[in-house]
Design a protein around this motif. Structure first.
Motif, PDB file in Angstrom:
ATOM      1  N   UNK A 107       0.871  -1.159   0.000  1.00  0.00           N
ATOM      2  CA  UNK A 107       0.000   0.000   0.000  1.00  0.00           C
ATOM      3  C   UNK A 107       0.905   1.203   0.000  1.00  0.00           C
ATOM      4  N   UNK A 108       0.490   2.269   0.627  1.00  0.00           N
ATOM      5  CA  UNK A 108       1.319   3.461   0.706  1.00  0.00           C
ATOM      6  C   UNK A 108       2.353   3.239   1.788  1.00  0.00           C
ATOM      7  N   UNK A 109       3.543   2.807   1.418  1.00  0.00           N
ATOM      8  CA  UNK A 109       4.629   2.620   2.364  1.00  0.00           C
ATOM      9  C   UNK A 109       4.410   1.503   3.369  1.00  0.00           C
ATOM     10  N   UNK A 110       3.587   0.510   3.047  1.00  0.00           N
ATOM     11  CA  UNK A 110       3.347  -0.551   4.014  1.00  0.00           C
ATOM     12  C   UNK A 110       3.273  -1.912   3.337  1.00  0.00           C
ATOM     13  N   UNK A 111       3.671  -2.920   4.078  1.00  0.00           N
ATOM     14  CA  UNK A 111       3.551  -4.300   3.635  1.00  0.00           C
ATOM     15  C   UNK A 111       2.707  -5.024   4.647  1.00  0.00           C
ATOM     16  N   UNK A 112       2.043  -6.087   4.206  1.00  0.00           N
ATOM     17  CA  UNK A 112       1.135  -6.799   5.086  1.00  0.00           C
ATOM     18  C   UNK A 112       1.411  -8.283   5.059  1.00  0.00           C
ATOM     19  N   UNK A 113       1.082  -8.925   6.165  1.00  0.00           N
ATOM     20  CA  UNK A 113       1.083 -10.377   6.237  1.00  0.00           C
ATOM     21  C   UNK A 113      -0.256 -10.821   5.671  1.00  0.00           C
ATOM     22  N   UNK A 114      -0.226 -11.754   4.727  1.00  0.00           N
ATOM     23  CA  UNK A 114      -1.458 -12.283   4.160  1.00  0.00           C
ATOM     24  C   UNK A 114      -1.676 -13.694   4.673  1.00  0.00           C
ATOM     25  N   UNK A 115      -2.868 -13.958   5.164  1.00  0.00           N
ATOM     26  CA  UNK A 115      -3.223 -15.273   5.692  1.00  0.00           C
ATOM     27  C   UNK A 115      -4.519 -15.708   5.023  1.00  0.00           C
ATOM     28  N   UNK A 116      -4.562 -16.946   4.562  1.00  0.00           N
ATOM     29  CA  UNK A 116      -5.734 -17.458   3.858  1.00  0.00           C
ATOM     30  C   UNK A 116      -6.441 -18.492   4.726  1.00  0.00           C
ATOM     31  N   UNK A 117      -7.760 -18.372   4.816  1.00  0.00           N
ATOM     32  CA  UNK A 117      -8.569 -19.355   5.548  1.00  0.00           C
ATOM     33  C   UNK A 117      -9.709 -19.821   4.645  1.00  0.00           C
ATOM     34  N   UNK A 118     -10.103 -21.052   4.856  1.00  0.00           N
ATOM     35  CA  UNK A 118     -11.250 -21.596   4.134  1.00  0.00           C
ATOM     36  C   UNK A 118     -12.487 -21.421   5.001  1.00  0.00           C
ATOM     37  N   UNK A 119     -13.547 -20.952   4.376  1.00  0.00           N
ATOM     38  CA  UNK A 119     -14.810 -20.799   5.098  1.00  0.00           C
ATOM     39  C   UNK A 119     -15.446 -22.180   5.204  1.00  0.00           C
ATOM     40  N   UNK A 120     -15.776 -22.567   6.429  1.00  0.00           N
ATOM     41  CA  UNK A 120     -16.372 -23.873   6.677  1.00  0.00           C
ATOM     42  C   UNK A 120     -17.899 -23.755   6.625  1.00  0.00           C
ATOM     43  N   UNK A 121     -18.546 -24.844   6.236  1.00  0.00           N
ATOM     44  CA  UNK A 121     -20.010 -24.841   6.200  1.00  0.00           C
ATOM     45  C   UNK A 121     -20.585 -24.570   7.576  1.00  0.00           C
ATOM     46  N   UNK A 122     -19.916 -25.010   8.612  1.00  0.00           N
ATOM     47  CA  UNK A 122     -20.424 -24.795   9.971  1.00  0.00           C
ATOM     48  C   UNK A 122     -20.344 -23.335  10.402  1.00  0.00           C
ATOM     49  N   UNK A 123     -19.647 -22.501   9.634  1.00  0.00           N
ATOM     50  CA  UNK A 123     -19.500 -21.080   9.961  1.00  0.00           C
ATOM     51  C   UNK A 123     -20.626 -20.211   9.398  1.00  0.00           C
ATOM     52  N   UNK A 124     -21.507 -20.803   8.591  1.00  0.00           N
ATOM     53  CA  UNK A 124     -22.542 -20.008   7.931  1.00  0.00           C
ATOM     54  C   UNK A 124     -23.933 -20.389   8.435  1.00  0.00           C
ATOM     55  N   UNK A 125     -24.859 -19.457   8.274  1.00  0.00           N
ATOM     56  CA  UNK A 125     -26.248 -19.717   8.654  1.00  0.00           C
ATOM     57  C   UNK A 125     -27.043 -20.179   7.432  1.00  0.00           C
ATOM     58  N   UNK A 126     -28.360 -20.264   7.563  1.00  0.00           N
ATOM     59  CA  UNK A 126     -29.216 -20.752   6.481  1.00  0.00           C
ATOM     60  C   UNK A 126     -29.186 -19.839   5.253  1.00  0.00           C
TER      61      UNK A 126
END
Length: 167
Positions: free
Chosen positions: A15-34
């Motif tokens: 970004x503007x003068x910054x770097x970031x740690x990127x972390x990837x997660x998978x969305x689980x079916x148990x994490x969502x509602x109907x």
């Protein structure tokens, strides 16, 4: 799976003068509602997973220096999450980006963004500290840990200019 620095090309997000740690997660079916919307509690867990990936890297730097590492834990002292948009279930991994807002002697203030930068689903400000369980007090970050954190910090503006800054 996170990426740590100095990041390889493609893993680094600038970004503007910054770097970031990127972390990837998978969305689980148990994490969502109907309605296929991810729960707020699951979003908090995703942020914690991203922070945990960075903390494991910091802990590795401590054990590299000391053969018998002190009894250290990394505690979340404060966390504030702003839920900005509903997050719907998606097949592709969700990206959590972490940036260091401020480095303290025994702690770091982090900014976590869930989703894309143009329209994040949530933002969290997290104060995480290194704690020595044997001495029952904070433990100072090593110079190697501070260097890793500094790689992901934004030194282009004052802490007082950060909206919603943890105090």
């Amino acid at each position: 799976m996170g990426s740590f620095g100095p990041p390889a090309t493609g893993q680094q997000k600038k970004g503007i003068g910054r770097e970031r740690v990127l972390h990837h997660v998978s969305i689980r079916w148990s994490d969502v509602n109907a309605y296929a919307i991810v729960s707020d509690a699951a979003l908090a867990t995703y942020i914690e997973e991203a922070r945990g990936a960075l903390i494991r890297r910091l802990a590795d730097l401590t054990t590299e220096r000391h053969k018998a590492a002190p009894h250290l834990v990394y505690l979340t002292v404060r966390q504030r999450i702003d839920y900005l948009l509903p997050l719907r279930w998606q097949e592709e991994p969700l990206v959590i980006s972490l940036r260091v807002l401020r480095i303290r002697p025994s702690a770091a203030e982090l900014l976590a963004r869930v989703g894309c930068d143009s329209a994040p689903c949530a933002e969290a400000r997290v104060l995480s500290t290194c704690w020595n369980t044997a001495r029952h007090r904070p433990h100072l970050l090593t110079s190697a840990q501070r260097a890793l954190l500094a790689h992901y910090s934004d030194n282009t503006r004052s802490d007082d200019c950060i909206p919603g800054k943890l105090r």
